[in-house]
Scaffold this motif. Structure first.
Motif, mmCIF file in Angstrom:
data_model
loop_
_atom_site.group_PDB
_atom_site.id
_atom_site.type_symbol
_atom_site.label_atom_id
_atom_site.label_comp_id
_atom_site.label_asym_id
_atom_site.label_seq_id
_atom_site.Cartn_x
_atom_site.Cartn_y
_atom_site.Cartn_z
ATOM 1 N N ASP A 639 0.850 -1.183 0.000
ATOM 2 C CA ASP A 639 0.000 0.000 0.000
ATOM 3 C C ASP A 639 0.887 1.234 0.000
ATOM 4 O O ASP A 639 1.457 1.613 1.029
ATOM 5 C CB ASP A 639 -0.908 -0.020 1.232
ATOM 6 N N SER A 640 1.011 1.865 -1.139
ATOM 7 C CA SER A 640 1.905 3.020 -1.261
ATOM 8 C C SER A 640 1.410 4.222 -0.469
ATOM 9 O O SER A 640 2.177 5.155 -0.213
ATOM 10 C CB SER A 640 2.057 3.411 -2.738
ATOM 11 N N LYS A 641 0.138 4.204 -0.056
ATOM 12 C CA LYS A 641 -0.428 5.333 0.674
ATOM 13 C C LYS A 641 -0.330 5.158 2.187
ATOM 14 O O LYS A 641 -0.698 6.063 2.939
ATOM 15 C CB LYS A 641 -1.880 5.528 0.267
ATOM 16 N N ALA A 642 0.148 4.013 2.640
ATOM 17 C CA ALA A 642 0.304 3.796 4.083
ATOM 18 C C ALA A 642 1.376 4.753 4.627
ATOM 19 O O ALA A 642 2.349 5.064 3.945
ATOM 20 C CB ALA A 642 0.693 2.355 4.364
ATOM 21 N N GLY A 643 1.199 5.215 5.833
ATOM 22 C CA GLY A 643 2.111 6.181 6.428
ATOM 23 C C GLY A 643 3.535 5.669 6.492
ATOM 24 O O GLY A 643 3.779 4.551 6.973
ATOM 25 N N SER A 644 4.480 6.468 6.034
ATOM 26 C CA SER A 644 5.879 6.019 5.980
ATOM 27 C C SER A 644 6.512 5.948 7.362
ATOM 28 O O SER A 644 7.565 5.333 7.514
ATOM 29 C CB SER A 644 6.690 6.965 5.088
ATOM 30 N N LYS A 645 5.908 6.555 8.359
ATOM 31 C CA LYS A 645 6.464 6.558 9.710
ATOM 32 C C LYS A 645 5.783 5.534 10.619
ATOM 33 O O LYS A 645 5.996 5.554 11.833
ATOM 34 C CB LYS A 645 6.326 7.953 10.327
ATOM 35 N N ARG A 646 5.034 4.636 10.043
ATOM 36 C CA ARG A 646 4.325 3.650 10.859
ATOM 37 C C ARG A 646 5.316 2.706 11.549
ATOM 38 O O ARG A 646 6.235 2.206 10.940
ATOM 39 C CB ARG A 646 3.326 2.865 10.023
ATOM 40 N N GLY A 647 5.085 2.501 12.844
ATOM 41 C CA GLY A 647 5.983 1.646 13.607
ATOM 42 C C GLY A 647 5.615 0.185 13.551
ATOM 43 O O GLY A 647 6.441 -0.682 13.854
ATOM 44 N N GLU A 648 4.373 -0.122 13.176
ATOM 45 C CA GLU A 648 3.921 -1.501 13.077
ATOM 46 C C GLU A 648 3.406 -1.769 11.669
ATOM 47 O O GLU A 648 2.984 -0.855 10.952
ATOM 48 C CB GLU A 648 2.810 -1.778 14.103
ATOM 49 N N ALA A 649 3.425 -3.042 11.271
ATOM 50 C CA ALA A 649 2.929 -3.436 9.958
ATOM 51 C C ALA A 649 1.418 -3.245 9.883
ATOM 52 O O ALA A 649 0.697 -3.435 10.863
ATOM 53 C CB ALA A 649 3.290 -4.887 9.680
ATOM 54 N N VAL A 650 0.943 -2.846 8.696
ATOM 55 C CA VAL A 650 -0.488 -2.665 8.444
ATOM 56 C C VAL A 650 -0.881 -3.553 7.266
ATOM 57 O O VAL A 650 -0.058 -4.295 6.717
ATOM 58 C CB VAL A 650 -0.806 -1.182 8.151
ATOM 59 N N ALA A 651 -2.142 -3.473 6.873
ATOM 60 C CA ALA A 651 -2.615 -4.251 5.727
ATOM 61 C C ALA A 651 -1.779 -3.893 4.500
ATOM 62 O O ALA A 651 -1.530 -2.724 4.214
ATOM 63 C CB ALA A 651 -4.094 -3.969 5.473
ATOM 64 N N GLY A 652 -1.347 -4.909 3.774
ATOM 65 C CA GLY A 652 -0.499 -4.721 2.600
ATOM 66 C C GLY A 652 0.967 -4.955 2.873
ATOM 67 O O GLY A 652 1.737 -5.226 1.954
ATOM 68 N N ASP A 653 1.378 -4.851 4.139
ATOM 69 C CA ASP A 653 2.781 -5.102 4.486
ATOM 70 C C ASP A 653 3.022 -6.603 4.583
ATOM 71 O O ASP A 653 2.216 -7.333 5.164
ATOM 72 C CB ASP A 653 3.131 -4.452 5.828
ATOM 73 N N PHE A 654 4.131 -7.056 4.011
ATOM 74 C CA PHE A 654 4.443 -8.481 4.082
ATOM 75 C C PHE A 654 5.946 -8.680 4.180
ATOM 76 O O PHE A 654 6.746 -7.765 3.925
ATOM 77 C CB PHE A 654 3.864 -9.257 2.890
ATOM 78 N N ARG A 655 6.312 -9.879 4.562
ATOM 79 C CA ARG A 655 7.714 -10.265 4.682
ATOM 80 C C ARG A 655 7.892 -11.629 4.028
ATOM 81 O O ARG A 655 7.065 -12.533 4.226
ATOM 82 C CB ARG A 655 8.126 -10.327 6.148
ATOM 83 N N ILE A 656 8.956 -11.785 3.265
ATOM 84 C CA ILE A 656 9.316 -13.073 2.679
ATOM 85 C C ILE A 656 10.671 -13.477 3.241
ATOM 86 O O ILE A 656 11.664 -12.781 3.039
ATOM 87 C CB ILE A 656 9.376 -13.015 1.145
ATOM 88 N N SER A 657 10.693 -14.564 3.971
ATOM 89 C CA SER A 657 11.935 -15.091 4.551
ATOM 90 C C SER A 657 12.289 -16.376 3.828
ATOM 91 O O SER A 657 11.448 -17.282 3.708
ATOM 92 C CB SER A 657 11.754 -15.352 6.049
ATOM 93 N N ILE A 658 13.521 -16.472 3.342
ATOM 94 C CA ILE A 658 13.965 -17.629 2.557
ATOM 95 C C ILE A 658 15.150 -18.277 3.258
ATOM 96 O O ILE A 658 16.128 -17.608 3.593
ATOM 97 C CB ILE A 658 14.360 -17.219 1.129
ATOM 98 N N GLY A 659 15.051 -19.574 3.488
ATOM 99 C CA GLY A 659 16.131 -20.294 4.146
ATOM 100 C C GLY A 659 16.250 -21.717 3.653
ATOM 101 O O GLY A 659 15.463 -22.188 2.813
ATOM 102 N N ASN A 660 17.229 -22.413 4.190
ATOM 103 C CA ASN A 660 17.479 -23.810 3.844
ATOM 104 C C ASN A 660 16.688 -24.678 4.816
ATOM 105 O O ASN A 660 17.152 -25.032 5.889
ATOM 106 C CB ASN A 660 18.970 -24.102 3.944
ATOM 107 N N PHE A 661 15.462 -25.011 4.438
ATOM 108 C CA PHE A 661 14.594 -25.782 5.326
ATOM 109 C C PHE A 661 14.714 -27.268 5.017
ATOM 110 O O PHE A 661 14.257 -27.746 3.987
ATOM 111 C CB PHE A 661 13.141 -25.332 5.179
ATOM 112 N N GLN A 662 15.415 -27.956 5.919
ATOM 113 C CA GLN A 662 15.601 -29.405 5.809
ATOM 114 C C GLN A 662 16.143 -29.795 4.439
ATOM 115 O O GLN A 662 15.690 -30.748 3.803
ATOM 116 C CB GLN A 662 14.286 -30.127 6.128
#
Length: 785
Positions: A639-662
């Motif tokens: 969400d490009s309109k979400a506040g840039s100074k937000r301290g917590e994640a809001v709708a539209g924010d996501f994280r992709i973590s990639i690792g060597n799983f088993q």
């Protein structure tokens, strides 16, 4: 459905029937085919668990008045018991033949030994018994509470220690310890102790005391103090107590006179304010263990009201935190001992030390510890400040830039002379070469030493998580120099003492109490005298360097995301032609290059990560890879309109973590706020319940990984369909996001996190805080046409 009363400890028997405890007083047997329930053993007092051996004998743990394991035959008739009737005493000399709160039991395969798990925190114990004669064979003592605070070494006998309210005897030949007795069982529940710092006090009257810092509420304000006299092996008597009441802002001081251990009215005095007798979070003590002199701070009115509000609400999270500031600092001298040997203090002539207070003495520690001779006083605040008590003046200060737990999260990698996450002052010693030296424990795996002349003498332990090395065996004589002071983070405990033999002993550890000899101080030398002039332009240069290390002024950073279709070969330059990588690192051993590209169908990501143990992750759950070793990371706000100074994640924010799983490169998607629900709860020592709305493996992601030819790093490339993210970027629009990597240590636990823009990544010991997204610290992503 079969209705039974308070069932617990359900066991399936060899014949398919089900045995269980009903109402803590009987063992019942259920036939699942017919639903019939029959009594097997009745008349039990607080039965907690049971087991059967190969002959059908039943062994039942009883946590009531018996505190034993009772043995019954296959017919339910009593055959005897194991352990002392009534169990071991709660306080006093150790009684090895007694259990305390047995809750689980097992018989070994040979049918000769009985293993009993005891639910006690003072101490934690598993006991092993010989079934032939019912005698104790061996006991295993469990770890301390989290952070291992409250431990101390006896300077008169370094092979004697205290911890978790117990006395311990250490065998210097084997390194094994045995419990000698229990003297303090106070805790908040769940084994979290109130005795969060301890020190032995050999007194002028020839007696030996142990002083422990105590906390009487859940807040982290000034704490109380108890003084125990050691009257024999494993036996102690409470002699004196300083008790803080935050709710009404008073301090009561009790010194036992008649020896009955009761606080008789004529033995108690009350001050109409609170006196801080401990440092930050009660992990240090504002008392000279050499003579019981107390250096205590009195809070100003605003801070006192804040502490009172916290105490009344019984949860500091319900009260907005304010700056904690002292109005006064007092020296409270000892006044000898009572008839029964309790230390007492001269409360009528408390000496105010106005020169030992400043605006810097606030919020970050407020710990104080004098030299053994009370010539100098070192205080812990925004600076470490040393005062000459005879002359009544400040003689030097030393910076405490990244103070305490949360300050350490913004700290750079270890630098000689830099304190990171300093908790407080945990002991002193003096040698001809060094003069008086104060030891300071910290949150980043290392301790620090300052001497009376204001020199940073040395650090202790290894503070670089990528260089830590534990000895192969935990045996006497093992070199712990390259170890952290425990687990490498949140090692809240620790104390240091100079023995009667002149040697220096350190107690450290994360989940156990280490007993360490510290050597090498005889090699300390002064290297010249004189003055060092620091010019204004040099101060400006130093400040700029500090800001560079902290990357607080990281500024506005932007990635222009080129539009292309990447192909994966393990060569990022070839696979992402014309894409300019971003580079970041916390040290040379963890340097990262990352690239981003896109087309109408996919997001393309690439990382080249320097790592001495490349692409190792031991997670058993893909969602936990980020705390279990090496991963790469992409965080983004759709969400490009979400506040840039937000301290917590809001709708539209996501994280992709990639690792060597088993053995397979795996991508996991996290959304803190999501309309599509696939929730998962994460817990840590700080946050009991943190829920992500959506957590799942990105099955449609294509991920390729490879160890670099130099074996000093790895390369990861990923293609993520926009359809899997439910989003397609709009060219020319600014979005917020970040790129990062986590690095595992030798145990494959994440020990270092580094990101392109987010610099609040020093915390590596908390599952929740390592997971949370901090959008205010992200940079800009602009997708090109």
């Amino acid at each position: 459905m079969v209705e039974v009363k308070h069932p617990q400890a359900i066991h399936v028997m060899n014949d398919g029937q089900i045995a269980f405890i009903s109402d803590s007083s009987a063992i019942m047997i259920l036939n699942p085919a017919s639903g019939e329930v029959k009594p097997f053993i009745a008349g039990l007092d607080d039965a907690t668990n049971f087991t059967f051996d190969s002959d059908g004998k039943c062994y039942v743990t009883l946590a009531g008045k018996d505190q034993q394991v009772k043995i019954f035959g296959a017919d339910g008739k009593s055959l005897g018991s194991v352990g002392k009737q009534g169990g071991r005493q709660l306080l006093g000399k150790w009684q090895a033949d007694g259990m305390r709160n047995p809750v689980s039991v097992a018989v070994d395969q040979a049918g000769k030994r009985l293993w009993v798990m005891e639910a006690d925190f003072h101490p934690k114990r598993i006991s092993v018994w010989n079934l032939a004669d019912g005698k104790l064979i061996k006991d295993f003592f469990g770890p301390t509470h989290y952070g291992a605070s409250g431990g101390a070494i006896n300077p008169l006998d370094p092979n004697m220690m205290v911890g978790v309210g117990c006395e311990w005897k250490l065998n210097p030949e084997t390194g094994r310890s045995v419990c000698a007795g229990v003297f303090d069982r106070n805790d908040f529940g769940n084994g979290i102790p109130t005795n969060s710092f301890a020190a032995f006090c050999p007194a002028s009257n020839g007696k030996l005391y142990v002083s422990v810092v105590t906390a009487f509420g859940v807040d982290h304000g000034p704490a109380g103090l108890r003084v125990f006299e050691r009257i024999g092996e494993g036996e102690y008597k409470l002699r004196a107590e300083w008790k803080i009441n935050h709710a009404n802002q008073t301090t009561t001081i009790w010194s036992d006179v008649n020896g009955d251990g009761k606080q008789d009215p004529d033995e108690v005095k009350t001050l109409p304010y609170t006196v801080a007798v401990a440092g930050a979070n009660q992990w240090s003590m504002n008392m000279n263990p050499a003579d019981f002199t107390i250096y205590g701070g009195v809070l100003n009115e605003a801070s006192a009201k804040h502490q009172a509000g916290v105490a009344q609400k019984m949860d500091p999270r319900n009260v907005k935190l304010t700056q904690t500031v002292f109005a006064k600092v007092y020296r409270i001298n000892p006044a000898g001992f009572t008839a029964c040997g309790a230390p007492k203090w001269d409360l009528e002539h408390m000496q105010e030390l106005p020169y030992a207070w400043s605006e810097k003495f606030q919020n970050t520690g407020f710990g104080m510890l004098p030299s053994k001779d009370n010539k100098y006083l070192l205080t812990c605040g925004s600076d470490f400040s040393c005062y000459d008590l005879a002359k009544g003046k400040l003689i030097w200060t030393y910076p405490n830039t990244f103070a305490n737990v949360h300050g350490s999260h913004a700290a750079p990698p270890p630098v000689p002379g830099l304190m990171r996450g300093a908790f407080g002052i945990i002991g002193t010693f003096k040698t001809p070469e060094t003069g008086t030296v104060w030891a300071i424990n910290g949150n980043c795996g290392e301790w620090y030493l300052l001497n009376e002349d204001g020199y940073f003498l040395s650090h202790l332990f290894q503070g670089d998580p990528l260089k830590t090395h534990f000895p192969e065996k935990a045996i006497p004589g093992a070199d712990m120099t390259e170890c952290p002071c425990g687990g490498g983070g949140e090692d809240f405990g620790g104390s240091l003492v100079q023995g009667a033999d002149g040697k220096i002993y350190a107690e450290a550890g994360a989940h156990g109490y280490w007993n360490l000899l510290v050597s090498g101080f005889d090699k300390v030398k002064k290297i010249g005298n004189g003055k060092l002039e620091i010019k204004p332009e040099e101060i400006a240069l130093a400040r700029a360097q500090l800001e560079s290390q902290m990357q607080v002024a990281v500024g506005a950073r932007q990635i222009d995301v080129k539009k292309l279709t990447a192909t994966f070969s393990g060569n990022l330059g070839k696979d992402f032609p014309g894409v300019q990588p971003v580079s970041f690192q916390k040290n040379a051993d963890s340097a990262v290059r990352a690239l981003v590209a896109w087309d109408d169908n996919n997001l393309y990501l690439g990382w080249d990560v320097t790592d001495n143990t490349p692409w190792v992750n031991v997670a058993n759950d893909a969602a936990q890879m980020y705390v279990c070793g090496d991963t790469v990371d992409f965080q983004f706000g759709a969400d490009s309109k979400a506040g840039s100074k937000r301290g917590e994640a809001v709708a539209g924010d996501f994280r992709i973590s990639i690792g060597n799983f088993q053995g397979k490169p795996t991508a996991v998607l996290y959304r803190a706020v999501s309309a599509t629900k696939k929730p998962k709860i994460f817990s840590s020592g700080i946050v009991a319940k943190y829920e992500m709305d959506f957590v799942d493996v990105l099955a449609d992601a294509k991920v390729q990984s490879a160890i670099r030819p130099d074996k000093k790093g790895y390369v990861v490339e990923a293609s993520i369909p926009w359809s899997a993210l439910g989003f397609t970027p709009e060219p020319g629009v600014k979005y917020r996001g970040d790129l990062g990597a986590t690095h595992g240590n030798a145990d494959s636990r994440t020990s270092l996190r580094s990101y392109w823009t987010n610099q609040e990544t020093g915390l590596v010991n908390d599952v929740v805080y390592e997971l949370r997204m901090v959008p205010k610290n992200w940079g800009d992503f602009v997708f090109q046409k």
